[in-house]
Design a protein around this motif. Structure first.
Motif, mmCIF file in Angstrom:
data_model
loop_
_atom_site.group_PDB
_atom_site.id
_atom_site.type_symbol
_atom_site.label_atom_id
_atom_site.label_comp_id
_atom_site.label_asym_id
_atom_site.label_seq_id
_atom_site.Cartn_x
_atom_site.Cartn_y
_atom_site.Cartn_z
ATOM 1 N N PHE A 28 4.832 -3.038 -6.545
ATOM 2 C CA PHE A 28 3.733 -2.359 -6.152
ATOM 3 C C PHE A 28 3.915 -1.196 -5.055
ATOM 4 O O PHE A 28 3.167 -0.589 -4.350
ATOM 5 C CB PHE A 28 2.486 -3.221 -5.642
ATOM 6 C CG PHE A 28 2.449 -4.387 -6.496
ATOM 7 C CD1 PHE A 28 1.964 -4.383 -7.746
ATOM 8 C CD2 PHE A 28 3.091 -5.812 -6.144
ATOM 9 C CE1 PHE A 28 1.781 -5.425 -8.716
ATOM 10 C CE2 PHE A 28 2.969 -6.736 -7.207
ATOM 11 C CZ PHE A 28 2.271 -6.670 -8.418
ATOM 12 N N LEU A 29 5.441 -0.941 -4.904
ATOM 13 C CA LEU A 29 5.781 -0.105 -3.978
ATOM 14 C C LEU A 29 5.908 1.362 -4.567
ATOM 15 O O LEU A 29 6.297 2.473 -3.988
ATOM 16 C CB LEU A 29 7.211 -0.400 -3.504
ATOM 17 C CG LEU A 29 6.954 -1.206 -2.123
ATOM 18 C CD1 LEU A 29 5.986 -2.208 -2.001
ATOM 19 C CD2 LEU A 29 8.361 -2.087 -1.945
ATOM 20 N N GLY A 30 5.750 1.482 -5.760
ATOM 21 C CA GLY A 30 5.818 2.701 -6.598
ATOM 22 C C GLY A 30 7.266 3.111 -6.920
ATOM 23 O O GLY A 30 7.734 4.432 -6.764
ATOM 24 N N ARG A 31 8.243 2.170 -6.921
ATOM 25 C CA ARG A 31 9.373 2.732 -6.931
ATOM 26 C C ARG A 31 10.236 2.355 -8.004
ATOM 27 O O ARG A 31 11.141 2.972 -8.435
ATOM 28 C CB ARG A 31 10.465 1.711 -5.744
ATOM 29 C CG ARG A 31 10.157 2.037 -4.347
ATOM 30 C CD ARG A 31 10.909 0.863 -3.498
ATOM 31 N NE ARG A 31 11.092 1.487 -2.248
ATOM 32 C CZ ARG A 31 12.330 1.443 -1.682
ATOM 33 N NH1 ARG A 31 13.265 0.832 -2.506
ATOM 34 N NH2 ARG A 31 12.586 1.795 -0.308
ATOM 35 N N GLN A 54 9.850 13.519 -9.555
ATOM 36 C CA GLN A 54 9.104 12.242 -9.313
ATOM 37 C C GLN A 54 7.841 12.511 -8.615
ATOM 38 O O GLN A 54 6.993 12.016 -8.986
ATOM 39 C CB GLN A 54 9.958 11.347 -8.441
ATOM 40 C CG GLN A 54 10.959 10.529 -8.833
ATOM 41 C CD GLN A 54 11.770 9.653 -8.093
ATOM 42 O OE1 GLN A 54 12.895 9.850 -7.932
ATOM 43 N NE2 GLN A 54 11.216 9.272 -7.115
ATOM 44 N N GLN A 82 5.631 -7.905 -3.756
ATOM 45 C CA GLN A 82 6.056 -6.613 -3.223
ATOM 46 C C GLN A 82 6.493 -5.603 -3.912
ATOM 47 O O GLN A 82 5.881 -4.530 -4.498
ATOM 48 C CB GLN A 82 6.833 -6.621 -1.916
ATOM 49 C CG GLN A 82 6.224 -7.747 -1.015
ATOM 50 C CD GLN A 82 5.130 -7.552 -0.342
ATOM 51 O OE1 GLN A 82 4.645 -6.444 0.081
ATOM 52 N NE2 GLN A 82 4.350 -8.529 -0.038
#
Lengths: 348, 348
Positions: free
Chosen positions: B116-119, B57, B113
DNA sequence: CTGAAAGCGCTTACAG
DNA sequence: CTGAAAGCGCTTACAG
């Protein structure tokens, strides 16, 4: 003016500190001067900085995800349990990843591979029995695991009281004067190995014996077919018996539906001519006015998730077994047996 | 003799190659000599090596997880859609993370949210309408997103044909000679903003107008209460009207249940005195012999997931809108209206 | 209380 | 076709 996501370095530079310090405030470490902490927090805010999940995972070797292995995600019981799990996980830093199992092949994969891929920090397993070697593997190399609706001595678990549930159902029928009480459920040899049926069946038998009622094999029937169809099938068999039962205990509500349907088709009055009692108390049960045994489905999910979170938080090795109470919900599908009404005598 | 998880370095050393080469065979890069590839594969096998998700990742800045935002995870419709999604994701390298939304607060968090947390690498949103600014945010900074059971011109989507569905239901009733046709559903102003009801309502109106049947406000009723309770409530209102409807179209099957229950309680015969038609065709519908409009629920999930996977695979920016057909399932809760029977004349 | 540096385990140009 | 090295963005002793 780069519009890339800011990293910990950007924060450190702008706040005039080292990245170590930023990391400390991020993780709420105690040893940071208040003024420094505030400045860093300020910059984080300004930059809209969000720590990278992946980097954190790599550095800590934690994944912040919890896996839940759940069979037949589409059945009301499992959905309710899942919802309970979701409720408690949603409030934490963990992600919930769901693995739906419908075949033995999937079960094997999820039980034997998934836990050892380093993709999850904790594992929840719903209703699926574990072989001894799976448990040993899990204990040796796997993440902390909690069982829901299943039991193994070496793993923390939460179940409802199936024995009491079946007993309550049967005693309710006995009290109403029924003696010819049948039990049905989906196969005792389910490909996925579900065991609750055996537990409830055992309790059915013991309760009858305790009350000196003969336990008849022909009154115990199982179907590969889950749910309504299966229930209908088995009810038809039972209702065509020479000495047909006056009451049928279905080990899940969906099969109880099938029983009601079969009775309707055969013009047999429920509850006058046939008492029907289910298990679970899914939403449908109240609609159909079905007497049933209520399991705390969401609560089992919530408890299971909470137990797992506790283990994850304090690393405790202690094995805990919780057993939640069930409750008999008497509605319109059970009534005194005709015999009982004739004699007008109370059983106890 | 360390029992730590082997890393790519262990493999490289044992195979006598560089870690770059190991990485290449891992990722199926074409430029590796066959002999080398085999040797590396061999060692991987021997060591039981599994690449670290987290490291991959971090290096690729991909997460290999797909998020799905789904409201009321406990309702049959959503469960079926989810199951379809799960079926296609399970066969890939992606993990599926489920976010259950039951309140506007949760919706706001997950929509504003989470992406946009890159999760997550990709996002699936079920039944939730997006505001223009959310879409813009998503397009600008968010992961590829596919809408299921919703529509926005700028986002790939898969829906079923709600307009046709409602039309088929109404035309079926018209054909049976009904003219006093009511429609009910959960609130048109749902806190989560569901819009399908409006779509179906619009079609209900247009269809009636097309057939020169007056559209009456009193025949259109909505309840904050979802499902059975809500349906029962509204049906009671409708049934106590001076000129009560001869047919009720419920915009989801659960509310149709409530209608049936209300009719039962009021000793109104279905379908003789009241025709009832639902929407969705959840499992229950067939049990209750409910005439309904069948949506391809799992198929919508499968399509949505597949579309997202395609975008992820080829990075295509092309927006695709799929609209799946629905189907009228005629069962036992609809019959010719009494008027119709009297006149014995076919409507068309 | 804080900074510099190593390390987590991969991928990916780069140079050959 | 392949190796050495940089880089992904964090955490965590270590030393001060």
């Amino acid at each position: 003016m780069t519009r890339n996501k800011p990293t910990i370095f950007d924060v450190a530079r702008k706040a005039g500190v080292g990245i170590g310090t930023v990391s400390r405030v991020l993780n709420g470490a105690p040893n940071v001067k208040q003024a420094t902490r505030e400045r860093v927090l300020q910059v984080i805010e300004e930059l809209g900085y969000r720590p990278s999940h992946a980097a954190r995972q790599l550095a800590t070797s934690r994944t912040f995800t919890i896996g839940v292995i759940v069979p037949f995600i589409t059945r009301a019981f499992f959905v309710e349990v899942l919802r309970g799990v979701e409720q408690v996980i949603a409030g934490t830093a963990y992600n919930l990843v769901i693995y739906n199992v419908e075949t033995p092949r999937q079960r094997a994969y999820y039980l034997e591979q998934l836990p050892f891929l380093g993709r999850i920090d904790g594992l929840l397993i719903i209703s699926l029995p574990l072989r001894q070697r799976d448990v040993e593997q899990l204990l040796r190399n796997g993440p902390p695991t909690v069982l829901i609706d299943e039991y193994h001595p070496a793993l923390t678990s939460v179940q409802s009281d199936n024995t009491a549930g079946a007993r309550m159902a049967i005693e309710h029928l006995l009290r109403l004067g029924h003696e010819r009480i049948a039990v049905i459920g989906d196969t005792l040899n389910h490909p996925l190995g579900f065991r609750i049926n055996r537990e409830r069946l055992g309790s059915y038998r013991r309760t009858l014996e305790l009350h000196h009622i003969a336990v008849r094999d022909e009154y115990q029937r199982w179907s590969e077919e889950y749910g309504r169809e299966g229930g209908k099938l088995l009810a038809n068999e039972l209702l065509s018996l020479t000495e047909r039962p006056t009451a049928i205990f279905a080990l899940n509500d969906m099969m109880a539906l099938g029983v009601l349907e079969a009775a309707r088709d055969a013009a047999i009055q429920v509850p006058q001519d046939l008492a029907v009692i289910g298990y679970d108390d899914i939403e449908l049960a109240s609609y159909l006015n079905l007497t049933t045994v209520r399991q705390p489905m969401s609560e089992m999910g919530r408890r299971g998730a909470t137990l797992l979170l506790n283990i994850l938080a304090d690393g405790s090795e202690q094995v805990i077994h919780q057993r939640l109470p069930v409750e008999l919900v008497i509605r319109g599908t059970t009534a005194p047996s005709s015999k009982q009404q004739a004699h007008s005598s109370a059983q106890e």
